[in-house]
Design a protein around this motif. Sequence first.
Motif, short mmCIF file in Angstrom:
data_model
loop_
_atom_site.label_atom_id
_atom_site.label_comp_id
_atom_site.label_asym_id
_atom_site.label_seq_id
_atom_site.Cartn_x
_atom_site.Cartn_y
_atom_site.Cartn_z
N ALA A 220 129.37 -1.42 38.78
CA ALA A 220 128.59 -1.54 40.01
C ALA A 220 129.34 -0.97 41.21
O ALA A 220 128.73 -0.37 42.11
CB ALA A 220 128.24 -3.01 40.25
N ILE A 221 130.65 -1.13 41.22
CA ILE A 221 131.45 -0.54 42.30
C ILE A 221 131.33 0.99 42.27
O ILE A 221 131.08 1.64 43.30
CB ILE A 221 132.92 -0.96 42.19
CG1 ILE A 221 133.08 -2.46 42.49
CG2 ILE A 221 133.79 -0.14 43.15
CD1 ILE A 221 134.47 -3.00 42.21
N VAL A 222 131.49 1.57 41.08
CA VAL A 222 131.41 3.02 40.96
C VAL A 222 130.02 3.51 41.36
O VAL A 222 129.88 4.53 42.06
CB VAL A 222 131.76 3.46 39.52
CG1 VAL A 222 131.49 4.95 39.33
CG2 VAL A 222 133.22 3.15 39.22
N TYR A 223 128.99 2.80 40.94
CA TYR A 223 127.63 3.18 41.32
C TYR A 223 127.45 3.15 42.84
O TYR A 223 126.83 4.05 43.43
CB TYR A 223 126.62 2.26 40.65
CG TYR A 223 125.19 2.53 41.06
CD1 TYR A 223 124.52 3.65 40.58
CD2 TYR A 223 124.52 1.68 41.92
CE1 TYR A 223 123.21 3.91 40.96
CE2 TYR A 223 123.22 1.93 42.31
CZ TYR A 223 122.56 3.05 41.82
OH TYR A 223 121.27 3.30 42.21
N SER A 224 128.00 2.13 43.48
CA SER A 224 127.89 2.02 44.93
C SER A 224 128.52 3.23 45.62
O SER A 224 128.00 3.72 46.63
CB SER A 224 128.58 0.74 45.41
OG SER A 224 127.99 -0.41 44.84
N VAL A 225 129.62 3.69 45.07
CA VAL A 225 130.27 4.89 45.61
C VAL A 225 129.38 6.10 45.40
O VAL A 225 129.17 6.91 46.31
CB VAL A 225 131.64 5.09 44.94
CG1 VAL A 225 132.26 6.42 45.38
CG2 VAL A 225 132.58 3.94 45.24
N GLU A 226 128.85 6.25 44.20
CA GLU A 226 128.07 7.44 43.86
C GLU A 226 126.80 7.58 44.70
O GLU A 226 126.32 8.69 44.93
CB GLU A 226 127.70 7.42 42.37
CG GLU A 226 128.91 7.54 41.44
CD GLU A 226 129.68 8.83 41.65
OE1 GLU A 226 129.05 9.87 41.94
OE2 GLU A 226 130.91 8.81 41.54
#
Length: 443
Positions: A220-226
């Motif tokens: 979810a953190i990576v998705y938020s960045v993307e």
Amino acid sequence: MRQQSRRSVLKLSGALLGSLAVGSNVVAAARTDRFIVETKNASVADLRRAGLDVAYDLSATGVAVVEGSESNLSSVTTAYAPDVEIHLETPAVNDAVPAGATDEPGYGIQWDKQSQQIPDVHDVTRGAGTRVAVIDSGVAADHPDLEAAVNEDLSRNFTADDFGSGVPAGGDHGTHVAGIIAGNDANGTGIVGSAPETEIVDCRVFSTAAGASFADILAAIVYSVEIGCDAANLSLGAYPVPRQEEGQFYGKVLNKTMTYANSQGTVLVISAGNDAADLQHDGSVISLPNEGAAALSISATGPKGFAFDAGDVEEGPESPAFYTNYGTNAIDLGAPGGDAYLPAIESHPNTWFYDLVYSTISVPEYDENGTYVDSTNSYGWKAGTSMAAPQVAAAVALVRSLDPDLNADQVKSRLKQTASVPDGYDKSYYGAGLLDPLAAVSE
């Protein structure tokens, strides 16, 4: 929100159980079929050739999450650890929704917004053009105070259930958090959010059970960045986690993920935890994820006696909450999270809870099979560093709305430089100081 080239919206799914709390006793249950893997010496292609299913390809952080046989995994790498599910306990001071109390007026009982001078902040900015991910139990996109804020197209369900996103399927905690950030102050009802014109993305990482998958939170953190989020709010955590052995691996993987987010401009705002623990002097254990690299770790403050005579124990909203974790180098900022004078629960049953934080809630309903079916939108009180963190996430959005070119470190520096430790209080509870959003947007 920030504009970055080559942005792609990832369509992710996974398995996750969920719970959030004020005060926690951690029990880590290791998965035997799901693993977090460093990809430095074993690429995603290598993992697939070994017969493993790749649940999350987080190559930007040097990590993958795979499902399958450990024997297959160990044939290609030793740099892995099982995914874990962390269970939390909630004390009685949380979730105060006394009968009839939700009919009370909004801003008049929002001591947190009053103490931060939020109406004056809104004369400067309301957070327009920014985006905040709420990595939590789900946000009710149809709540009257949130329907204008939630981007349902970008919202994602990171759990194994099929209940979708934009719904509080994992509990009402995420809706409460979202209201603190972006509650609509222009619809003539309900509450005031600190950044009512920011966009909320619901990243649901909690389902109906009692634990949270570490791997799904990383995803979810990576998705938020993307998707270009200016901030990601994580009102969740685990304490105590051993620093050695597998704990060391989890910390390393977390640091990689958080460093990546920070480098891309997404500020990670994380609750410090609710164990009244001195994180500065707690030996061989660590609090995760708030003690990870590049996080803004947030402690909680709150009043005692906002709506009743607390006598000699009365405290203002700047006072450290009785439950908050602390530690000079472990806390970055303090922010309003709510407090409670515990004897008042009996002596002042109709007013003690006003010392908690008032915000949006949406209570989920399940059928006899445990399937999410609907929710009831309302308002209520909660307390915790879980409520303090979104005050800061909203402040990130406010600052970025004025200065969109600031990188993550510059935003954090602005918030710290404009904060100060209240007179007469111990720095260990505040880090740089108590959040001051008006000063941050007026600098």
